[in-house]
Design a protein around this motif. Structure first.
Motif, PDB file in Angstrom:
ATOM      1  N   ALA A  32      39.885  31.031  68.883  1.00 20.69           N
ATOM      2  CA  ALA A  32      40.643  30.470  70.370  1.00 20.69           C
ATOM      3  C   ALA A  32      40.815  28.909  70.010  1.00 20.69           C
ATOM      4  O   ALA A  32      39.847  28.380  69.247  1.00 20.69           O
ATOM      5  CB  ALA A  32      39.713  30.659  71.416  1.00 20.69           C
ATOM      6  N   ALA A  33      41.675  28.361  70.538  1.00 20.60           N
ATOM      7  CA  ALA A  33      41.915  26.831  70.100  1.00 20.60           C
ATOM      8  C   ALA A  33      40.945  26.152  70.679  1.00 20.60           C
ATOM      9  O   ALA A  33      40.359  26.247  71.546  1.00 20.60           O
ATOM     10  CB  ALA A  33      43.216  26.377  70.735  1.00 20.60           C
ATOM     11  N   GLN A  34      40.221  24.934  69.884  1.00 14.29           N
ATOM     12  CA  GLN A  34      39.549  24.172  70.300  1.00 14.29           C
ATOM     13  C   GLN A  34      40.384  23.074  71.047  1.00 14.29           C
ATOM     14  O   GLN A  34      41.228  22.340  70.313  1.00 14.29           O
ATOM     15  CB  GLN A  34      38.832  23.603  69.057  1.00 14.29           C
ATOM     16  N   LYS A  35      39.623  22.734  72.067  1.00 10.99           N
ATOM     17  CA  LYS A  35      40.391  21.714  72.962  1.00 10.99           C
ATOM     18  C   LYS A  35      39.142  20.736  73.187  1.00 10.99           C
ATOM     19  O   LYS A  35      38.347  20.915  73.991  1.00 10.99           O
ATOM     20  CB  LYS A  35      40.829  22.348  74.437  1.00 10.99           C
ATOM     21  N   ILE A  36      39.490  19.537  72.252  1.00  9.64           N
ATOM     22  CA  ILE A  36      38.297  18.449  72.580  1.00  9.64           C
ATOM     23  C   ILE A  36      38.939  17.375  73.550  1.00  9.64           C
ATOM     24  O   ILE A  36      40.045  16.866  73.129  1.00  9.64           O
ATOM     25  CB  ILE A  36      38.290  17.674  70.938  1.00  9.64           C
ATOM     26  N   VAL A  37      38.131  17.133  74.486  1.00 10.97           N
ATOM     27  CA  VAL A  37      38.559  16.160  75.474  1.00 10.97           C
ATOM     28  C   VAL A  37      37.939  14.914  75.660  1.00 10.97           C
ATOM     29  O   VAL A  37      36.357  14.956  75.587  1.00 10.97           O
ATOM     30  CB  VAL A  37      38.433  16.835  76.763  1.00 10.97           C
ATOM     31  N   VAL A  38      38.422  13.805  75.745  1.00 10.17           N
ATOM     32  CA  VAL A  38      37.832  12.341  75.168  1.00 10.17           C
ATOM     33  C   VAL A  38      38.081  11.712  76.782  1.00 10.17           C
ATOM     34  O   VAL A  38      39.232  11.536  77.115  1.00 10.17           O
ATOM     35  CB  VAL A  38      38.405  11.691  74.344  1.00 10.17           C
TER      36      VAL A  38
END
Length: 686
Positions: free
Chosen positions: A322-328
């Protein structure tokens, strides 16, 4: 002897080879291990004997030697900063960054991606999508070329992405405006179906819902940015139609377009409209007023994007996932472009004195009207009242309005009631009053409301209806409390979990309660480094000494104090002196000799927010003159407070008290018997 790679490896718990790769960037090392190794190397002062320099770095050549960056433009400050960050990071890995501009057009972007897919030199792609639809990127997904989305998402669960937390950012910006008293908050968004647009809208709506602010969908404007002139005109029409008190710009370019539109409309920021911008270029601090902005952490976004892409290029994980969604997270930098809107006793918007003006025709009518005014003060034995009285008399005299008499109730409500009867017997056209007690004088003021026009300062008699008085004036207490609290926050900037106490007045006076409430709210804001560990009330100024003493004994870890105004602050200082707690920092309100002496000599007081009594007197006189002419549309006037610090004390003294600042012989507060009447000081403020 210098530290060795072996020593670093032992402390980091990894092999010597891993340390070498982490330090020299010769092979992929996980971000966690790499950060640990680099931190230990820095701590130990490691210096590479044969480090990879700019001259000796081995750049990849030919096939799989480039990283493609596809972005909409290079005029947005976020993209220009990302280019710099990404270029440096991929260069350190031996790759060349190739930049492609899509102009935000899906068709142009499709052509670029087709070229990239067929280009054997491209090892991986960093893509800022021009559209959120999955179908536009199916070919890129199927070709097997590693790619990571930057700052925008593609719908579905197959594309990795590193993005700013747009929901959190816009929620924070909206919360800031709500806490400043705004309700008609407009949101500007780009007119495109992008994930960022969706998320920013969601953050805005979340904040409105959380604070029970009614949501008007018409306050959300979607603006096309392809034509700058057309965008600007669209924003101008939107502002004219919706009349917002504040605007939140959901993008860098939208911020610029909005500021230009307001400038052409003759609107001032924040006087007419408060602005929270997006992005943080240098000009944001240099313009007047300095712009409050939401800031994206481009350094962290760039680092996480490159790490994620290199992971894919190096084949660390070949599994379908599943897509990695890195939130800053985003940061809100609060400057001067947002205005605090205070509220009056009946929830009315408090306007600034500049909005309460008189025309030449008004002045002519006043000079020919033979109007008279009576003044009922709570007390006249202090500088605060003296400056009020002088400003009121001078201003009304210049308008041709005669002051019949000025009474001094010496804080006695029964005496004030008697004096008000005497004033009304002179048949004034208006009475200006500072009520001594909001309960005991209420019946008399209600009686007078039917006989003359009432202009009230600071206090509001109970049971008086909002149509029974002409105007209520005070310092902008919302801003007053916020300023005092922010002084303490800034004093402890860089420290975490600072413990403070609050010493507040126990009587239910509207102005004082509002000031203390917003001071506490400022301490509780997201990102505050302050924790309120004790909040206690006093009812007489002399009691503040004992209340403060008990608070510090119960909470010896207190580092700072907010005290509602200067006279109880001086009593608190006496208590701190006896306890030997010179380490405690104090913020308070109102400027007078003794508190100024403490500030000047660096004893306890680190800053204060002050009323401007002479300026308030001018505002009172102007409001009275307008009331005489039947112009009572502005029911509440709030005069901006003045933030006083040690560095601007001399200037502040001259501007607030209209005299030269005296020499301060001693910063020690007088004993209780040396103060002016506790009632005098108490009623002067509340």
């Amino acid at each position: 002897m210098g530290v060795t790679i072996k020593e670093i490896a032992e402390e980091a718990g990894v092999s010597i080879a891993t340390v070498s790769h982490a330090l020299n960037k010769t092979r992929y090392v996980s971000p966690e291990i790499s950060d640990r190794v680099l931190a230990i190397a820095r701590k130990k002062g490691y210096k590479a004997k044969h480090g990879v320099s700019e001259k000796t770095r081995k750049y990849k050549l030919g096939k799989m030697s480039e990283i493609a960056l596809v972005i909409p433009n290079t005029f947005s400050v976020v993209y220009t900063r990302l280019i710099a960050v990404l270029s440096k990071l991929v260069d350190e890995e031996g790759y060349t960054l190739s930049i492609y501009l899509s102009d935000g057009e899906p068709e142009q972007e499709r052509h670029i991606l087709n070229e990239i897919i067929s280009n054997r030199r491209i090892a991986g792609v960093i893509l800022c999508p021009a559209d959120s639809g999955k179908k536009h990127y199916q070919k890129l997904m199927n070709c097997g070329r590693p790619f990571v989305c930057l700052e925008r998402m593609i719908e579905g669960e197959e594309a990795d992405a590193v993005i700013s937390d747009n929901v959190q950012g816009l929620r924070t910006g909206t919360e800031h405006l709500i806490k400043c008293g705004h309700e008609r908050i407009a949101l500007l968004l780009e007119d495109k179906t992008l994930s960022t647009v969706k998320d920013r809208r969601e953050g805005y709506l979340q904040a409105l819902k959380e604070y029970d602010v009614p949501c008007d969908e018409e306050l959300i404007a979607c603006v096309g940015l392809e034509d700058g002139e057309e965008a600007k005109e669209s924003i101008k029409a939107f502002i004219k139609r919706m009349s917002p008190t504040a605007i939140l710009a959901g993008g860098n370019t939208l911020t610029l377009r909005c500021l230009k539109a307001m400038g052409e409309m003759g609107l001032e920021c924040p006087k007419d409209i408060s602005i929270v911008g997006f992005g943080d270029d240098k000009w944001c601090e240099l313009i007047t007023p300095a712009l409050t902005t939401l800031i994206q952490d481009t350094e962290e976004i760039g680092r996480k994007t490159v790490r994620l892409l290199l992971n894919k290029i190096e084949g660390v994980s070949q599994e379908r996932h599943a897509a990695q969604k890195i939130v800053v997270p985003m940061e809100l930098s609060v400057r001067k472009s947002t205005l605090n809107i205070a509220r009056g006793p009946f929830g009315e918007k408090v306007v600034y004195p500049e909005e309460n003006f008189l025309s030449e025709e008004d002045l002519e009518v006043l000079k020919n009207g033979n109007y008279t005014v009576g003044i009922s003060f709570h007390y006249t034995g202090n500088e605060w009242t003296r400056l009020h009285e002088k400003a009121i008399k001078d201003t009304l005299n210049n308008m041709g309005v005669r002051v019949l008499s000025v009474t001094d109730a010496n804080f006695d409500p029964d005496l004030q009631n008697t004096q008000l009867e005497g004033l009304i017997m002179q048949h004034p056209d208006a009475i200006i009053a500072v009520p001594t007690d909001e309960v005991k004088t209420a019946a008399k003021f209600k009686e007078l409301a039917g006989q003359t026009k009432l202009i009230l300062i600071n206090n509001m008699p109970n049971s008086l209806g909002k149509e029974e008085y002409s105007c209520w004036l005070s310092v902008n207490e919302r801003e007053n409390g916020q300023n005092a609290a922010r002084i303490l926050r800034e004093h402890f900037q860089g420290q975490e979990n600072v413990k403070v106490g609050m010493l507040v007045h126990g009587a239910p006076f509207f102005a004082t309660k509002q000031r203390d409430f917003f001071a506490e709210q400022t301490f509780l804001e997201d990102g505050s480094n302050i924790r309120v560990v004790s909040k206690r009330s006093f009812y007489q100024i002399d009691n503040a000494y004992e209340v403060c003493r008990r608070m510090i004994q119960d909470h010896p870890d207190i580092q700072g104090l907010y005290i509602t105004w200067d006279r109880p602050a001086l009593q608190a200082i006496r208590a701190l002196d006896e306890l030997g707690r010179e380490d405690i920092a104090i913020t308070t309100t109102d400027l007078d000799y003794e508190i100024a002496a403490c500030l000047a000599k660096g004893r306890y007081v680190v800053g204060l927010s002050s009323q401007r009594p002479y300026d308030q007197g001018i505002a009172v006189a102007t409001a009275t003159a307008r009331a005489l002419l039947g112009k009572c549309e502005h029911k509440c006037i709030g005069v901006p407070p003045y933030t006083v610090m040690a560095g601007n004390l001399d200037k502040a003294w001259k501007e607030i008290l209209k005299t030269k600042m005296p020499e301060f012989e001693s910063a020690a507060p007088q004993q209780a018997g040396g103060y002016q009447s506790s009632g005098a000081a108490e009623q002067r403020r509340i």
